[in-house]
Design a protein around this motif. Structure first.
Motif, PDB file in Angstrom:
ATOM      1  N   UNK A 620       0.774  -1.257   0.000  1.00 16.62           N
ATOM      2  CA  UNK A 620       0.000   0.000   0.000  1.00 16.62           C
ATOM      3  C   UNK A 620       0.803   1.303   0.000  1.00 16.62           C
ATOM      4  N   UNK A 637      -3.083  11.160   5.639  1.00 14.64           N
ATOM      5  CA  UNK A 637      -3.354   9.781   6.063  1.00 14.64           C
ATOM      6  C   UNK A 637      -4.524   9.135   5.327  1.00 14.64           C
ATOM      7  N   UNK A 638      -5.329   9.931   4.622  1.00  9.06           N
ATOM      8  CA  UNK A 638      -6.404   9.322   3.841  1.00  9.06           C
ATOM      9  C   UNK A 638      -5.850   8.732   2.546  1.00  9.06           C
ATOM     10  N   UNK A 640      -2.224   8.462   1.703  1.00 10.25           N
ATOM     11  CA  UNK A 640      -1.004   7.653   1.864  1.00 10.25           C
ATOM     12  C   UNK A 640      -1.431   6.475   2.733  1.00 10.25           C
ATOM     13  N   UNK A 641      -1.461   5.304   2.125  1.00 12.44           N
ATOM     14  CA  UNK A 641      -2.111   4.175   2.783  1.00 12.44           C
ATOM     15  C   UNK A 641      -1.157   3.364   3.646  1.00 12.44           C
ATOM     16  N   UNK A 642      -1.167   3.614   4.945  1.00  9.39           N
ATOM     17  CA  UNK A 642      -0.536   2.662   5.855  1.00  9.39           C
ATOM     18  C   UNK A 642      -1.587   1.580   6.118  1.00  9.39           C
ATOM     19  N   UNK A 644      -4.315  -0.798   7.684  1.00 13.35           N
ATOM     20  CA  UNK A 644      -5.250  -0.676   8.805  1.00 13.35           C
ATOM     21  C   UNK A 644      -5.494  -2.081   9.370  1.00 13.35           C
TER      22      UNK A 644
END
Lengths: 709, 327
Positions: A620, A637-638, A640-642, A644
């Motif tokens: 991601x 943070x919406x 740039x996908x770390x 979940x």
């Protein structure tokens, strides 16, 4: 009194503080007269500031000062030639888009933010390039040697091997994005006394940088950083923005707090550099490696060079007589990168461990068997034995737990409706470091022990590990031991980086405890007490409220005799949807081979965190720039996908847990880096096993699955 | 942040009166998008009228319609027993959106009003015709992986980000709007606009109107319904492509069908031609494939989003297949 539901001797010593909000992070300190700094940033990518209009900002409500290169406060080292080119307030040059060009200081954060929007700059723009891949393929672009070329045996031997593969791998920029935003509270007090509350992975390093830049005695500077909300490497240096805040405090004669925004986290505090790598592997038909060539290009900045260990692993990880590596860095007009967890090794391992899988496939061998077959007996690069290496046992444990026997060597064999399942494996390896540190121990007649060292805890559980070492050696319960850190006035220790803290500081804790024990034994003997007497009785008998010992500890000759590494094996099971291209990680098994496990809970957490970071790297995470403007496009943070919670499956962690006989008194090696290194390749290899699609560009997003035939 | 005045009202009438008084006023309910827009300097209302206390949170069955108040939270709707039983497609779509924390405060009306998540729209240093008409479209020739493939214009290729709205478009919902003088009704599928020459306008709500409620006719898509969202991570990510699929099957024949897509156009994209094709046919994979093919008529990629030309029909087929398999 705090009530506890379950008590466990391996609990995190600061767990209660963290979950109840009592842990105080740098930005939470309230100093009298505190003011708030907000950075104004460049809106062009390269050029020169030709004018800066700060009038409207200065007149805005609550504004105390607007600082820039036009009214820069004194910072002697910044006035000298040399040193880093990007010095906030000391340059009118713009090196990257989003570079700090001014700071507004106001009496509230909101007012400073508003006033910052009123500062207007005009620029003389220059041509720029932020596209790393473009620079790599542009013959005319500047390229620098990042590391001396390495050669063992015949160069490019893979080209004449019985079986050969050659492949190119691409990694985008990754951004650390710890939960805690970066910043500092700086208070320049009378008589050049400086008090700071910082987000840093090294209080002594921060203290030293400040002393150096402002040319003031190191004793004048107090750096506090008791709790850090994640660093992953981005807080391993004192950035120019911290120095700028100290200048601002000096200028306004008040404490100034700077907390940068999430968007600014992408531009001014480093990143994992993008990389393009080519791996060539040669093997004979029996599956023995006969040639390894690893050639890498890494991103760096135009104003400061950054290099890391991208090609290290190829030199020793597999038994092979012919190995050559080359590492070149290519500057682009972006902020300078910095180490990100697993640093260059994680970048290199994606390529090397993917290529190993490709070779196993070319040989029609099980990739696990292929690895075992090429497992080295000694370190061929340094021509030394490994101090401790249990990779074959780790393979055995991990393959059993993931269910490797269910794996089919032919890709695309495990199909359930539209979902295809596959298994992947990879190795991670990182130098098992040990530096020099000092620890002070104060053993008190009330039965408590205080240990002090100017080390940091960015999250791994340093205090817990040190407490467990001391508790085991002295037989004092955990809750009677306090380990103090994150304070520059304590005995010196290195910054927390390179997986070295437990090994380095733990050794000093060990030495202090051994010394305290022998002092107690001596006191007991001198006061006619039994040698096994409790230290409380001994101290009381001697009318001593406490005894103190400070020890400095460092590695010795053993490092010349042995090659010391920590290892990890990552096993991943994925499923891939044929129609949508979605990849789901079904199960993770990570096995750590890093000597004695001192602190089982926090060690497990390290491995779990590394696996989650590895899922992000694999599937991601990618910082995206519009190269026409040189600006990040997904800097939040919406977008740039770390990963979940919903992305993360069951994670099993196992440890070999055998002492390394040479590394240090505990036999324990670091594991922060190996938790992540190699993980992304295990995912890519599992995706290949599931689908037959070899994705060589991270992250493996659904569109890439659909586009690959 | 630029200072603004904060007002609060608990009646629809006074909310509308406050709105009429000041053209730089905006309603705020959950604020999950508006606050971001204000922080980024994209929106700078002089007045915020907090309407959270206006009694518009009802979720009820009235005759053959389900009524949902504009201020019902996304969670309240998704967790409501009536909705789960009668309109499962809507519950599924809501639960696919945002994160649990956001759904707890986001309202139905606010969800309809959310702006695109196009990165160029949010960065005031970049061109964007939606934010600043005439400044150009940054996404054309730029980062357009998330962008539209249907009915785009040279001015804007942004997509509407909502999941809920995709289901509502499929469910033939009706939006009830209140103006200063009277209420009016508009079909949900006509609420949002295509970009055309006016990309700054997301929808047909007039400046002096407020969304009051939704009216959704009951249907028989209560079993064979599925909302399939393809995204870069399993939660808290906008759709690359999403499909709301509802089927009514009797005697192996499709007697009713609804299909709508998200992540592909400036508005929730209803697939009428595909529906017409499927109606009366058997629910077979061949027919689903044909319907998916029909859906792609006129689709056009912009480079980075070309993959959607394949992902979109694939997702339609998979959504229909999953919907059919439910019992």
């Amino acid at each position: 009194m705090e009530k506890r539901v379950l008590k466990d001797e391996n609990d995190r010593v600061d767990g209660i503080y963290k979950v109840t909000g009592k842990a105080k992070y740098f930005a939470e300190y309230e100093l009298p007269g505190l003011t708030y700094g907000v950075l104004v940033t460049s809106t062009i990518t390269k050029g020169k500031i030709t004018s800066l209009d700060t009038k409207a900002a200065e007149k805005a409500p609550g504004v105390i000062s607007v600082l820039s290169h036009l009214n820069k406060p004194s910072a002697p080292a910044y006035e000298q030639e040399g040193g880093p080119a990007m010095k906030i307030f000391y340059t009118d040059k713009v090196f990257y888009n989003g570079q700090p060009i001014a700071m507004v200081v106001a009496n509230t954060f909101e007012r400073a933010t508003y006033a910052a929007s009123l500062v207007k700059a005009t620029y003389a723009k220059e041509d720029f390039n932020t596209d790393f891949e473009k620079a790599v393929s542009d013959a005319k672009a500047k390229k620098l040697q990042g590391q001396p070329d390495y050669k063992r045996g015949v160069e490019d031997a893979y080209k004449s091997a019985e079986v050969m593969i050659e492949a190119k791998y691409h990694l985008p920029i990754e951004t650390h994005n710890p939960m805690e935003l970066h910043g500092i509270i700086a208070d320049w007090r009378p008589n050049n006394q400086v008090m700071v509350y910082a987000k840093t992975q090294g209080v002594k390093a921060t203290q030293g940088t400040i002393a150096n830049v402002f040319k003031i005695p190191i004793e004048n500077i107090q750096v506090n950083s008791e709790f850090v909300g994640g660093g992953f490497g981005m807080a391993l240096r004192t950035w120019s923005l911290e120095i700028a805040t100290i200048m601002a405090s000096k200028h306004v004669a008040k404490p100034v707090k700077l907390v940068i925004t999430r968007m600014q986290m992408f531009t001014m505090v480093g990143n994992r550099p993008a990389a393009v790598q080519t791996i060539g592997l040669g093997a004979n038909k029996d599956g023995k490696l006969t040639g390894i060539t690893h050639s890498a290009f890494g991103e760096t900045s135009v104003y400061e060079n950054f290099t890391e260990g991208v090609v290290n692993m190829a030199k020793f990880m597999y038994q092979c007589d012919n190995v050559n590596t080359r590492y070149t860095v290519v500057p682009v007009d972006l902020g300078v990168p910095i180490w990100m967890r697993g640093p260059g090794e994680a970048t290199g391992a994606f390529a090397l461990e993917s290529a190993i899988d490709e070779m196993a496939h070319a040989l029609d061998m099980d990739p696990l068997e292929f690895r075992i077959k090429n497992d080295p007996e000694k370190d061929q690069q340094r021509n030394k034995p490994f101090s401790d290496k249990n990779i074959k046992e780790a393979y055995r444990i991990g393959s059993g737990k993931i269910g490797w026997s269910e794996r089919k060597n032919k890709p695309g064999s495990l199909v359930n409706g539209q979902w295809k399942s596959g298994y992947g494996v990879s190795i991670g390896v990182f130098n098992a470091n040990r530096g020099r540190a000092s620890v002070k121990g104060i053993l008190k007649a009330d039965g408590t022990l205080v240990l002090q060292s100017a080390t940091s805890d960015i999250g791994p559980g340093t205090g817990t590990g040190m407490t467990l070492i001391a508790s085991k050696l002295l037989g004092i319960p955990n809750d009677k031991i306090k380990f103090e850190l994150g304070d520059s006035s304590l005995p010196p220790a290195p910054s927390q980086g390179g997986s070295a803290t437990l090994s380095t500081v733990g050794s000093a804790v060990n030495d202090v405890c051994v010394a305290l024990k022998s002092t107690i034994a001596e006191l007991a003997a001198n006061s006619n007490m039994d040698a096994t007497s409790n230290f409380i009785d001994v101290l009381k008998k001697n009318n001593l409220p406490s005894i103190e010992v400070t020890k400095q500890s460092q590695a010795g000759k053993e490092r010349e005799d042995y090659s010391m590494y920590s290892f990890s094996i990552h096993f991943v099971k994925v499923k891939v949807h044929s129609l949508t291209g979605v990849v789901k990680v079904d199960k993770i098994v990570s096995v750590g081979d890093s000597g004695t496990i001192v602190s089982p809970k926090t060690a497990r957490s390290q491995m779990v965190g590394g696996a989650v970071g590895g899922v992000g790297m694999a599937l991601t995470e990618e910082s995206i720039i519009d190269h026409r403007y040189g600006r990040y496009i997904n800097n939040n943070f919406a977008d740039y996908h770390v990963p979940v919670n919903a992305d993360i499956p069951e994670i099993e962690v196992h440890f070999i847990n055998k002492p390394d006989p040479y590394i240090n008194p505990m036999g324990a090696k670091g594991m922060g880096e190996i938790a992540l290194i190699g993980f992304s390749a295990a995912v890519a290899n599992a995706v290949f096993n599931a689908t037959g699609k070899r994705i060589r560009t991270l992250p493996i997003t659904p569109d890439k699955i659909l586009a690959t035939s | 942040m630029i200072n603004f005045q904060y007002l609060r009202t608990s009646s629809k009438k006074s909310a509308l009166a406050l709105l009429l008084k000041d053209k730089n006023a905006k309603f705020i309910a959950g604020g999950t998008n508006l606050i971001d827009l204000m922080k980024r300097g994209v929106s700078a209302p002089e007045k915020l009228i907090d309407i959270n206390h206006v009694p518009l949170k009802q979720i009820e069955l009235v005759g053959d319609k389900i009524i949902i108040g504009a201020l019902a939270s996304n969670t309240a709707v998704a967790e409501n027993e009536l909705i789960k039983e009668k309109l499962p497609l809507l519950a599924m779509a809501l639960n696919a959106g945002a994160s649990a924390q956001l759904r707890n405060v986001a309202t139905v009306g606010g969800n309809m009003m959310q702006r695109t998540r196009c990165g160029y729209f949010y960065d005031t240093e970049m061109p964007c015709n939606k934010r600043k008409p005439g400044s150009g479209c940054g996404a054309i020739g730029g980062f357009n992986r998330m962008h539209a493939i249907f009915a785009t214009s040279d001015n804007c290729i942004a997509v509407h980000p909502s999941d809920m709205c995709v289901a509502l478009a499929a469910l033939d919902a009706v939006v009830v709007l209140a103006g200063p003088k009277a209420e009016r009704k508009i079909l949900f599928k006509d609420f949002h606009r295509l970009a055309g020459d006016t990309p700054q306008l997301d929808n047909n709500l007039k400046a002096d109107e407020m969304i009051i409620r939704l009216e959704i006719p009951l249907n028989n898509l209560t079993v064979n319904a599925h909302y399939l969202k393809v995204r870069d991570r399993a939660s808290y990510a906008f759709a690359l492509v999403s499909v709301a699929a509802g089927l009514e099957i009797s005697n192996h024949k499709i007697t009713d069908v609804r299909l709508a897509m998200g992540g592909v156009a400036h508005k929730p994209w209803r697939l009428t031609a595909s529906e017409n094709f499927l109606r009366g046919k058997e629910a077979t994979i061949e027919n689903f494939e044909q319907a998916a093919k029909l859906a792609m008529t006129g689709a056009k990629g912009f480079g980075e989003n070309d993959f959607k030309l394949q992902m979109a029909p694939n997702t339609i087929i998979e959504a229909l297949t999953i919907a059919k398999s439910k019992a």
